[in-house]
Design a protein around this motif. Structure first.
Motif, PDB file in Angstrom:
ATOM      1  N   VAL A  72       0.865  -1.176   0.000  1.00 42.69           N
ATOM      2  CA  VAL A  72       0.000   0.000   0.000  1.00 42.69           C
ATOM      3  C   VAL A  72       0.900   1.224   0.000  1.00 42.69           C
ATOM      4  CG1 VAL A  72      -1.779   1.298   1.232  1.00 42.69           C
ATOM      5  CG2 VAL A  72      -1.805  -1.211   1.274  1.00 42.69           C
ATOM      6  N   VAL A  73       0.661   2.144  -0.929  1.00 37.87           N
ATOM      7  CA  VAL A  73       1.411   3.392  -1.012  1.00 37.87           C
ATOM      8  C   VAL A  73       0.392   4.522  -1.034  1.00 37.87           C
ATOM      9  CG1 VAL A  73       3.044   4.764  -2.358  1.00 37.87           C
ATOM     10  CG2 VAL A  73       3.244   2.266  -2.326  1.00 37.87           C
ATOM     11  N   SER A  74       0.640   5.562  -0.242  1.00 38.51           N
ATOM     12  CA  SER A  74      -0.289   6.688  -0.214  1.00 38.51           C
ATOM     13  C   SER A  74       0.449   7.993   0.043  1.00 38.51           C
ATOM     14  CB  SER A  74      -1.348   6.479   0.868  1.00 38.51           C
ATOM     15  OG  SER A  74      -0.791   6.648   2.155  1.00 38.51           O
ATOM     16  N   THR A  75      -0.271   9.079  -0.141  1.00 45.44           N
ATOM     17  CA  THR A  75       0.255  10.378   0.252  1.00 45.44           C
ATOM     18  C   THR A  75       0.009  10.553   1.743  1.00 45.44           C
ATOM     19  OG1 THR A  75      -1.823  11.451  -0.300  1.00 45.44           O
ATOM     20  CG2 THR A  75      -0.117  11.428  -2.011  1.00 45.44           C
ATOM     21  N   LYS A  76       0.779  11.414   2.388  1.00 45.37           N
ATOM     22  CA  LYS A  76       0.626  11.639   3.825  1.00 45.37           C
ATOM     23  C   LYS A  76      -0.500  12.627   4.080  1.00 45.37           C
ATOM     24  CE  LYS A  76       5.335  10.669   5.139  1.00 45.37           C
ATOM     25  NZ  LYS A  76       6.524  11.109   5.825  1.00 45.37           N
ATOM     26  N   ASN A  77      -1.445  12.205   4.910  1.00 46.92           N
ATOM     27  CA  ASN A  77      -2.564  13.058   5.279  1.00 46.92           C
ATOM     28  C   ASN A  77      -2.966  12.779   6.716  1.00 46.92           C
ATOM     29  OD1 ASN A  77      -3.341  14.422   2.763  1.00 46.92           O
ATOM     30  ND2 ASN A  77      -3.684  12.334   2.031  1.00 46.92           N
ATOM     31  N   PRO A  78      -3.080  13.806   7.559  1.00 45.29           N
ATOM     32  CA  PRO A  78      -3.617  13.586   8.903  1.00 45.29           C
ATOM     33  C   PRO A  78      -5.064  13.112   8.807  1.00 45.29           C
ATOM     34  CG  PRO A  78      -2.634  15.772   8.721  1.00 45.29           C
ATOM     35  CD  PRO A  78      -2.678  15.183   7.340  1.00 45.29           C
ATOM     36  N   ASN A  79      -5.507  12.390   9.802  1.00 40.43           N
ATOM     37  CA  ASN A  79      -6.878  11.871   9.873  1.00 40.43           C
ATOM     38  C   ASN A  79      -7.221  10.982   8.684  1.00 40.43           C
ATOM     39  OD1 ASN A  79      -7.263  13.304  12.248  1.00 40.43           O
ATOM     40  ND2 ASN A  79      -7.953  15.107  11.139  1.00 40.43           N
ATOM     41  N   ALA A  80      -6.244  10.249   8.211  1.00 39.52           N
ATOM     42  CA  ALA A  80      -6.435   9.383   7.051  1.00 39.52           C
ATOM     43  C   ALA A  80      -6.314   7.923   7.466  1.00 39.52           C
ATOM     44  CB  ALA A  80      -5.380   9.703   6.000  1.00 39.52           C
ATOM     45  N   ILE A  81      -6.676   7.052   6.551  1.00 40.75           N
ATOM     46  CA  ILE A  81      -6.400   5.628   6.731  1.00 40.75           C
ATOM     47  C   ILE A  81      -4.974   5.446   6.240  1.00 40.75           C
ATOM     48  CG2 ILE A  81      -7.055   3.282   6.158  1.00 40.75           C
ATOM     49  CD1 ILE A  81      -9.839   4.478   5.392  1.00 40.75           C
ATOM     50  N   THR A  82      -4.076   5.104   7.130  1.00 44.74           N
ATOM     51  CA  THR A  82      -2.666   4.976   6.780  1.00 44.74           C
ATOM     52  C   THR A  82      -2.381   3.600   6.180  1.00 44.74           C
ATOM     53  OG1 THR A  82      -2.163   4.296   9.030  1.00 44.74           O
ATOM     54  CG2 THR A  82      -1.961   6.657   8.529  1.00 44.74           C
ATOM     55  N   PRO A  83      -1.235   3.422   5.529  1.00 42.26           N
ATOM     56  CA  PRO A  83      -0.930   2.146   4.890  1.00 42.26           C
ATOM     57  C   PRO A  83      -0.981   0.905   5.793  1.00 42.26           C
ATOM     58  CG  PRO A  83       0.457   3.812   3.931  1.00 42.26           C
ATOM     59  CD  PRO A  83      -0.275   4.472   5.089  1.00 42.26           C
ATOM     60  N   PRO A  84      -0.514   0.929   7.062  1.00 45.55           N
ATOM     61  CA  PRO A  84      -0.594  -0.309   7.850  1.00 45.55           C
ATOM     62  C   PRO A  84      -2.011  -0.860   8.025  1.00 45.55           C
ATOM     63  CG  PRO A  84       1.021   1.151   8.825  1.00 45.55           C
ATOM     64  CD  PRO A  84       0.296   1.949   7.763  1.00 45.55           C
ATOM     65  N   PRO A  85      -3.007  -0.065   8.478  1.00 43.81           N
ATOM     66  CA  PRO A  85      -4.345  -0.648   8.578  1.00 43.81           C
ATOM     67  C   PRO A  85      -5.006  -0.888   7.223  1.00 43.81           C
ATOM     68  CG  PRO A  85      -4.368   1.615   9.389  1.00 43.81           C
ATOM     69  CD  PRO A  85      -2.940   1.246   9.131  1.00 43.81           C
ATOM     70  N   MET A  86      -4.632  -0.115   6.201  1.00 43.11           N
ATOM     71  CA  MET A  86      -5.174  -0.376   4.877  1.00 43.11           C
ATOM     72  C   MET A  86      -4.687  -1.729   4.370  1.00 43.11           C
ATOM     73  SD  MET A  86      -7.104   0.314   2.357  1.00 43.11           S
ATOM     74  CE  MET A  86      -7.629   1.970   2.673  1.00 43.11           C
ATOM     75  N   PHE A  87      -3.412  -2.055   4.625  1.00 40.36           N
ATOM     76  CA  PHE A  87      -2.903  -3.381   4.280  1.00 40.36           C
ATOM     77  C   PHE A  87      -3.741  -4.452   4.991  1.00 40.36           C
ATOM     78  CE2 PHE A  87      -0.587  -6.210   7.182  1.00 40.36           C
ATOM     79  CZ  PHE A  87      -0.502  -7.332   6.372  1.00 40.36           C
ATOM     80  N   GLN A  88      -4.026  -4.245   6.294  1.00 46.21           N
ATOM     81  CA  GLN A  88      -4.808  -5.232   7.038  1.00 46.21           C
ATOM     82  C   GLN A  88      -6.204  -5.384   6.447  1.00 46.21           C
ATOM     83  OE1 GLN A  88      -4.080  -3.440  10.921  1.00 46.21           O
ATOM     84  NE2 GLN A  88      -2.935  -5.253  11.528  1.00 46.21           N
TER      85      GLN A  88
END
Length: 126
Positions: A72-88
Protein backbone atom coordinates in the motif's frame (compact mmCIF):
# COMPACT_ATOMS: atom_id res chain seq x y z
CA UNK A 1 13.11 -11.35 2.97
CA UNK A 2 9.93 -12.55 4.70
CA UNK A 3 10.86 -16.21 4.19
CA UNK A 4 14.42 -15.87 5.44
CA UNK A 5 15.77 -17.15 2.12
CA UNK A 6 18.02 -14.11 1.67
CA UNK A 7 19.74 -14.58 5.03
CA UNK A 8 21.88 -17.19 6.67
CA UNK A 9 19.69 -19.46 8.85
CA UNK A 10 21.28 -18.28 12.10
CA UNK A 11 20.75 -14.61 11.16
CA UNK A 12 17.08 -15.30 10.29
CA UNK A 13 16.61 -17.18 13.56
CA UNK A 14 17.98 -14.20 15.49
CA UNK A 15 15.90 -11.72 13.48
CA UNK A 16 12.63 -13.57 14.15
CA UNK A 17 13.28 -14.54 17.77
CA UNK A 18 10.90 -12.91 20.24
CA UNK A 19 9.39 -10.04 18.23
CA UNK A 20 7.88 -7.49 20.61
CA UNK A 21 4.41 -5.90 20.52
CA UNK A 22 4.50 -2.22 19.63
CA UNK A 23 2.41 0.74 18.54
CA UNK A 24 3.48 3.30 15.95
CA UNK A 25 3.58 6.92 17.14
CA UNK A 26 0.41 8.99 16.67
CA UNK A 27 -1.73 5.82 16.31
CA UNK A 28 -0.27 5.46 12.80
CA UNK A 29 -0.92 1.72 12.62
CA UNK A 30 -4.39 1.85 14.19
CA UNK A 31 -5.69 -0.58 16.81
CA UNK A 32 -4.47 -3.92 15.41
CA UNK A 33 -1.79 -6.35 16.62
CA UNK A 34 1.73 -5.47 15.48
CA UNK A 35 5.07 -6.93 16.53
CA UNK A 36 8.54 -5.66 15.77
CA UNK A 37 11.42 -8.02 15.04
CA UNK A 38 14.98 -7.28 14.11
CA UNK A 39 14.44 -5.11 11.01
CA UNK A 40 10.81 -5.97 10.19
CA UNK A 41 7.23 -5.73 11.41
CA UNK A 42 4.78 -8.62 11.68
CA UNK A 43 1.01 -8.79 11.86
CA UNK A 44 -1.20 -11.83 11.36
CA UNK A 45 1.63 -13.88 9.87
CA UNK A 46 2.54 -11.19 7.35
CA UNK A 47 6.14 -9.93 7.56
CA UNK A 48 7.49 -6.76 6.02
CA UNK A 49 8.10 -3.12 6.66
CA UNK A 50 6.92 0.38 6.31
CA UNK A 51 8.62 3.53 5.22
CA UNK A 52 8.17 7.05 4.00
CA UNK A 53 9.78 9.97 2.27
CA UNK A 54 8.62 13.51 1.58
CA UNK A 55 4.88 13.36 1.00
CA UNK A 56 4.49 9.57 0.65
CA UNK A 57 4.33 6.50 2.84
CA UNK A 58 4.09 2.77 2.27
CA UNK A 59 3.65 -0.64 3.84
CA UNK A 60 4.83 -3.82 2.11
CA UNK A 61 3.99 -7.17 3.70
CA UNK A 62 4.31 -10.82 2.65
CA UNK A 63 2.76 -13.96 4.14
CA UNK A 64 4.85 -17.08 3.44
CA UNK A 65 1.98 -19.40 4.43
CA UNK A 66 -0.57 -17.59 2.28
CA UNK A 67 1.95 -16.82 -0.48
CA UNK A 68 0.48 -13.35 -0.69
CA UNK A 69 2.22 -9.97 -0.95
CA UNK A 70 0.36 -6.71 -0.35
CA UNK A 71 1.80 -3.24 -0.83
CA UNK A 72 0.00 0.00 0.00
CA UNK A 73 1.41 3.39 -1.01
CA UNK A 74 -0.29 6.69 -0.21
CA UNK A 75 0.25 10.38 0.25
CA UNK A 76 0.63 11.64 3.82
CA UNK A 77 -2.56 13.06 5.28
CA UNK A 78 -3.62 13.59 8.90
CA UNK A 79 -6.88 11.87 9.87
CA UNK A 80 -6.43 9.38 7.05
CA UNK A 81 -6.40 5.63 6.73
CA UNK A 82 -2.67 4.98 6.78
CA UNK A 83 -0.93 2.15 4.89
CA UNK A 84 -0.59 -0.31 7.85
CA UNK A 85 -4.34 -0.65 8.58
CA UNK A 86 -5.17 -0.38 4.88
CA UNK A 87 -2.90 -3.38 4.28
CA UNK A 88 -4.81 -5.23 7.04
CA UNK A 89 -8.18 -4.34 5.46
CA UNK A 90 -6.98 -5.60 2.06
CA UNK A 91 -5.62 -8.84 3.55
CA UNK A 92 -8.94 -9.46 5.33
CA UNK A 93 -10.83 -8.80 2.07
CA UNK A 94 -8.73 -11.46 0.34
CA UNK A 95 -8.24 -14.05 3.13
CA UNK A 96 -11.13 -13.47 5.53
CA UNK A 97 -11.28 -11.73 8.88
CA UNK A 98 -9.77 -14.52 11.00
CA UNK A 99 -6.15 -13.64 10.22
CA UNK A 100 -5.00 -12.57 13.67
CA UNK A 101 -4.79 -8.82 13.20
CA UNK A 102 -6.91 -8.21 16.29
CA UNK A 103 -9.26 -5.87 14.43
CA UNK A 104 -12.29 -5.95 12.16
CA UNK A 105 -12.29 -4.58 8.61
CA UNK A 106 -14.39 -1.66 9.88
CA UNK A 107 -11.74 -0.81 12.49
CA UNK A 108 -8.99 -1.06 9.89
CA UNK A 109 -10.85 1.34 7.60
CA UNK A 110 -11.53 3.96 10.28
CA UNK A 111 -9.21 6.99 10.05
CA UNK A 112 -6.99 6.90 13.12
CA UNK A 113 -3.74 8.75 12.42
CA UNK A 114 -3.74 12.12 14.17
CA UNK A 115 -0.77 13.58 12.31
CA UNK A 116 2.71 14.54 13.34
CA UNK A 117 1.56 16.81 16.18
CA UNK A 118 -0.68 14.11 17.66
CA UNK A 119 -3.75 16.30 17.19
CA UNK A 120 -6.59 15.78 14.72
CA UNK A 121 -6.56 18.03 11.66
CA UNK A 122 -9.17 20.70 12.34
CA UNK A 123 -8.69 22.67 9.12
CA UNK A 124 -11.79 22.83 6.91
CA UNK A 125 -11.62 20.64 3.82
CA UNK A 126 -12.07 22.38 0.48
Amino acid sequence: MATGALLKPDVWAEATENPIPFVFAGNYNGPGNWRYGLGFVESGGFIGGEGSFAGYESTTMYSPTRRTAIEVVSTKNPNAITPPPMFQALAMAVHGTDIGFGITPEQALAPAFTGAAGQPDTQPKE
